[in-house]
Every structure is written in structure tokens, then in C-alpha cells.
Write an enzyme that holds these catalytic residues in place. Structure first.
Site, PDB file in Angstrom:
ATOM      1  N   GLU A  92       0.817  -1.206   0.000  1.00  0.00           N
ATOM      2  CA  GLU A  92       0.000   0.000   0.000  1.00  0.00           C
ATOM      3  C   GLU A  92       0.855   1.261   0.000  1.00  0.00           C
ATOM      4  O   GLU A  92       1.903   1.328   0.648  1.00  0.00           O
ATOM      5  CB  GLU A  92      -0.964  -0.027   1.187  1.00  0.00           C
ATOM      6  CG  GLU A  92      -1.964  -1.164   1.044  1.00  0.00           C
ATOM      7  CD  GLU A  92      -3.064  -1.176   2.083  1.00  0.00           C
ATOM      8  OE1 GLU A  92      -4.129  -1.750   1.788  1.00  0.00           O
ATOM      9  OE2 GLU A  92      -2.869  -0.626   3.187  1.00  0.00           O
ATOM     10  N   CYS A 112       6.151  -7.123   7.117  1.00  0.00           N
ATOM     11  CA  CYS A 112       7.219  -6.620   7.992  1.00  0.00           C
ATOM     12  C   CYS A 112       7.572  -7.689   9.014  1.00  0.00           C
ATOM     13  O   CYS A 112       6.689  -8.371   9.543  1.00  0.00           O
ATOM     14  CB  CYS A 112       6.779  -5.339   8.704  1.00  0.00           C
ATOM     15  SG  CYS A 112       8.093  -4.565   9.681  1.00  0.00           S
ATOM     16  N   CYS A 116       5.947  -5.064  15.549  1.00  0.00           N
ATOM     17  CA  CYS A 116       5.491  -4.018  16.470  1.00  0.00           C
ATOM     18  C   CYS A 116       4.005  -4.252  16.753  1.00  0.00           C
ATOM     19  O   CYS A 116       3.204  -4.409  15.830  1.00  0.00           O
ATOM     20  CB  CYS A 116       5.719  -2.639  15.878  1.00  0.00           C
ATOM     21  SG  CYS A 116       7.465  -2.249  15.590  1.00  0.00           S
ATOM     22  N   GLY A 166       6.771  -2.210   5.994  1.00  0.00           N
ATOM     23  CA  GLY A 166       8.134  -2.711   6.063  1.00  0.00           C
ATOM     24  C   GLY A 166       9.091  -1.819   6.824  1.00  0.00           C
ATOM     25  O   GLY A 166       8.791  -0.679   7.160  1.00  0.00           O
ATOM     26  N   SER A 198      12.211   6.387   7.732  1.00  0.00           N
ATOM     27  CA  SER A 198      11.779   6.102   9.097  1.00  0.00           C
ATOM     28  C   SER A 198      12.201   4.691   9.471  1.00  0.00           C
ATOM     29  O   SER A 198      11.980   3.747   8.708  1.00  0.00           O
ATOM     30  CB  SER A 198      10.259   6.240   9.209  1.00  0.00           C
ATOM     31  OG  SER A 198       9.812   5.867  10.497  1.00  0.00           O
ATOM     32  N   LEU A 221      10.191   5.566  17.856  1.00  0.00           N
ATOM     33  CA  LEU A 221      10.612   5.255  19.225  1.00  0.00           C
ATOM     34  C   LEU A 221       9.462   4.640  20.029  1.00  0.00           C
ATOM     35  O   LEU A 221       9.569   3.524  20.535  1.00  0.00           O
ATOM     36  CB  LEU A 221      11.138   6.518  19.899  1.00  0.00           C
ATOM     37  CG  LEU A 221      11.860   6.314  21.222  1.00  0.00           C
ATOM     38  CD1 LEU A 221      13.083   5.422  21.046  1.00  0.00           C
ATOM     39  CD2 LEU A 221      12.247   7.656  21.839  1.00  0.00           C
ATOM     40  N   CYS A 342      -1.486   6.269   9.726  1.00  0.00           N
ATOM     41  CA  CYS A 342      -0.275   5.658  10.266  1.00  0.00           C
ATOM     42  C   CYS A 342      -0.616   4.396  11.055  1.00  0.00           C
ATOM     43  O   CYS A 342      -1.474   4.402  11.929  1.00  0.00           O
ATOM     44  CB  CYS A 342       0.436   6.671  11.168  1.00  0.00           C
ATOM     45  SG  CYS A 342       1.974   6.068  11.862  1.00  0.00           S
TER      46      CYS A 342
END
Length: 372
Positions: A92, A112, A116, A166, A198, A221, A342
């Protein structure tokens, strides 16, 4: 599969070598790069300042091929999300228009490996790295749709952020050449301050990045201490916050693209990382790193174990950091009605391994620094 070379996989320097191998003058590469990226042309027959004999030769050995659009979604706020076909899968890409800029959020991998916990992409698993043509091709395809190719003084895209699906620093071999094309004056000619990479913190790759390219840097972070970051950004178990921030400062010391400051990205998770105590901890972590802080309201996805921080908690967190003298910006959510905000990008990923096996492989590769 075609055995022709996809010229979108080549930087201009590589394309010059390609033309020399064909027995042609290297300047032909300059012409071709301008046709492809400045004018958005993928048909050799339309390249009128290249002689017909060479055009016919190129058609036999080369092609210009970018990802095709599989699905387009348009948000009420003007944001556009494209699912782009890469082989038998999709990644995307998001276009975010604003009054003074137009930003394209580009993917670097199919899925990915970093897992996370607050990110939709991570839940899809990991399949493979994108090629140079699949990365720069997202920019090309989006520019083609938005228009204004070749119009003097008008850019369909003013900023590119490597913040899509990713981890870019786990695909340096393809991400860096793609960014070189973004910066090339014969291609898109973007300022290095307008191309942002990033990363969640692949420290060995970040340490090598400054030797390869100078672009704006953003750090995902999301937590102010190792205990919490180990949980929500698992790569922290390998490269903790101290190691990451030391690497960031080394990059800033040699970078011209960042104006001496890094962007710190911090997603706001309700009663997870958004307390006043977390703000004080974050200020301590960042006290020796010139930076601006982007607070990102968390964007939900199915079955996620989190909630978005309240405006009251976000406001208190922001004010606490500002009292320390930090520049703190609350990122405006864009495209959430089409799952383009995001942390919401998912694509269509065929996970090649089960998550536990993928984590083991990922950890082994990172442990031996085989990162690209």
C-alpha cells in the site's frame, strides 16, 4: 517472467554503465532517466530525442515497468490509498495532499518482520523485500495518476516518506538506490530534506546509512524505557534505546539533510505509554539528542489490544515535553476512513513463514549483521 532488464531497477550511474555495455554513449542514460521520471514515459517509441535504431534495440533488451494499481481508495480529506500489485501480492502507498505540500508514503517490504504490536502491517507477517523498481515505481505510478508530469515548477509530489509497509533498513540494498533516484536532478530532483527514512532502529544499518546516502531521518521510538519498548517494539531487545540514540547522534553528526535534528515518532496508546511519567522519561532519553517530536494518535485495526489516547492525555503529554523545551507536534490523522492512516497499512501479504519462525530468522540475521 520477462528476461528484459527493468530500467527502473537502475540508478542513473548504473544505467550509464548499461548503455556503455550496449556500445552507446553514457549520456543516453541521462536522457532516458529524464523521460522516465520527469515526463513519466514508459514507452520507448515516445522518446523522440533518442534515435529510432536505439529505441528498437532497447525494446529487445529492456523494459520500463512499475507496479500497477490493484485498488484505489479516496478519503473524504483528500488522502488517496493505492494497493499496488507487486508480483502475486500487494503493498500500500498513500498520497497525502496539503496546502503547501504533497507527501507520498512509500512501502519498502511486502509485510514486515519487526512485529510491532500496535501496527497493522506487522500482523500480516513478512514475505520479501521490494525491488528498486517496486519502490521507485510507487512514486512513478502515483505521480502518473496525480498528473503534472513535465510541467515547469509544478511537482505532483513534493515529499516522500519511507514510512509505509516494512522496515526500510532491512532492505537497504534496494531502498538506497530508490532514494538516489528520488534525489537525482534528472529524475525527481527532490531535496534530501524532503526524502525521509523512518526506522524502528536497526542500528548496524543506521550506522552504515550515512556512508551511502544523506536523507532526513525519523525514529519510530514509541516508548521511553526499554521495558516497555521491548514489549511494543521487539527489535529493542536486540538494539536498546541507548544504542539506538547513540547511533542517531552519530548520523546527525555527519548529515546535512536533518538541520541537525532528528524526528522522533511516538504513537499514543491509551494508558500504555501516554502518562505524565512517560513524558518525563522521554525527556530524559532525548535530552542529548537534537530533535522534534511527532505525537501520533493511534489508529485502530481489527483485533488490536489498544485504544487511542484521549485528547486530555495527549495534551498533558505534549505540554509536559514542551516544558522541557522540546518542539512537539501532534500529527493530524489523515485517511483513517480508508485505513490509510499511520499504522493501518496492511496490503495483501503471503506470509512465507509462521511468525515464530520468522522472528528466529530475523534475530539470526540481525545478530550476524546480515541486514541487506
Amino acid at each position: 517472467m520477462s528476461d528484459k532488464i527493468n530500467l527502473m531497477n537502475l540508478t542513473r550511474q548504473q544505467m550509464r554503465a548499461f548503455f556503455q555495455e550496449l556500445g552507446e554513449k553514457p549520456f543516453r542514460a541521462d536522457q532516458l532517466v529524464k523521460w522516465i521520471y520527469h515526463f513519466g514515459e514508459d514507452n520507448f517509441d515516445h522518446m523522440t530525442n533518442i534515435n529510432k535504431k536505439l529505441r528498437e534495440k532497447l525494446k529487445t533488451v529492456a523494459e520500463i515497468k512499475a507496479p500497477e494499481i490493484a485498488v484505489e481508495q479516496r478519503s473524504a480529506d483528500g488522502t488517496i490509498k493505492w494497493a499496488m500489485q507487486v508480483g502475486d501480492q500487494q503493498v500500500e502507498t498513500v498520497y497525502i495532499p496539503e496546502t503547501d505540500r504533497a507527501t507520498l508514503c512509500v512501502s519498502s517490504q511486502v509485510g514486515c518482520a519487526l512485529a510491532c504490536t500496535f501496527c497493522s502491517t506487522a500482523q500480516q507477517g513478512f514475505n520479501r523485500n521490494l525491488t528498486v523498481s517496486e519502490i521507485i515505481g510507487q512514486v512513478w505510478r502515483a505521480s502518473k495518476i496525480i498528473g503534472n508530469f513535465g510541467v515547469t515548477g509544478v511537482r505532483p509530489i513534493t515529499n516522500v516518506v519511507m514510512m509505509g509497509m516494512g522496515e526500510p533498513l532491512l532492505n537497504v540494498a534496494n531502498v538506497v538506490p530508490a532514494m538516489e533516484i528520488m534525489l537525482d536532478d534528472f529524475a525527481y530532483g527532490l531535496s534530501k530534506r524532503r526524502v525521509t527514512l523512518s526506522t524502528s532502529g536497526v542500528v548496524p544499518a543506521l550506522d552504515k546509512l550515512s556512508e551511502m546516502i544523506d536523507v532526513a531521518l525519523a525514529i519510530s521510538l514509541h516508548a521511553p524505557n526499554d521495558e516497555l519498548r521491548n514489549e511494543i517494539v521487539p527489535i529493542n531487545k536486540k538494539y536498546n534505546i541507548k544504542m539506538l540514540m547513540e547511533s542517531v547522534n552519530r548520523y546527525l553528526n555527519v548529515s546535512n539533510a536533518n538541520h541537525g535534528k532528528v524526528t522522533i515518532e511516538y504513537v499514543m496508546l491509551d494508558h500504555i505509554n501516554d502518562g505524565t511519567e512517560h513524558a518525563h522519561q522521554l525527556a530524559e532519553v532525548l535530552k542529548n539528542t537534537p530533535c522534534k517530536i511527532n505525537l501520533i494518535p493511534w489508529n485502530p485495526f481489527p483485533d488490536a489490544p489498544y485504544a487511542k489516547s484521549s485528547n486530555t492525555r495527549i495534551d498533558r503529554f505534549q505540554k509536559t515535553l514542551m516544558e522541557y523545551g522540546f518542539t512537539v507536534i501532534l500529527r493530524k490523522t489523515r485517511g483513517d476512513d480508508i485505513d490509510a492512516a499511520c499504522g493501518q497499512l496492511a496490503g495483501d501479504v503471503i506470509d512465507r513463514t509462521k511468525r515464530t519462525a520468522q522472528k528466529k530468522r530475523f534475530g539470526k540475521e540481525i545478530g550476524t549483521h546480515q541486514i541487506y
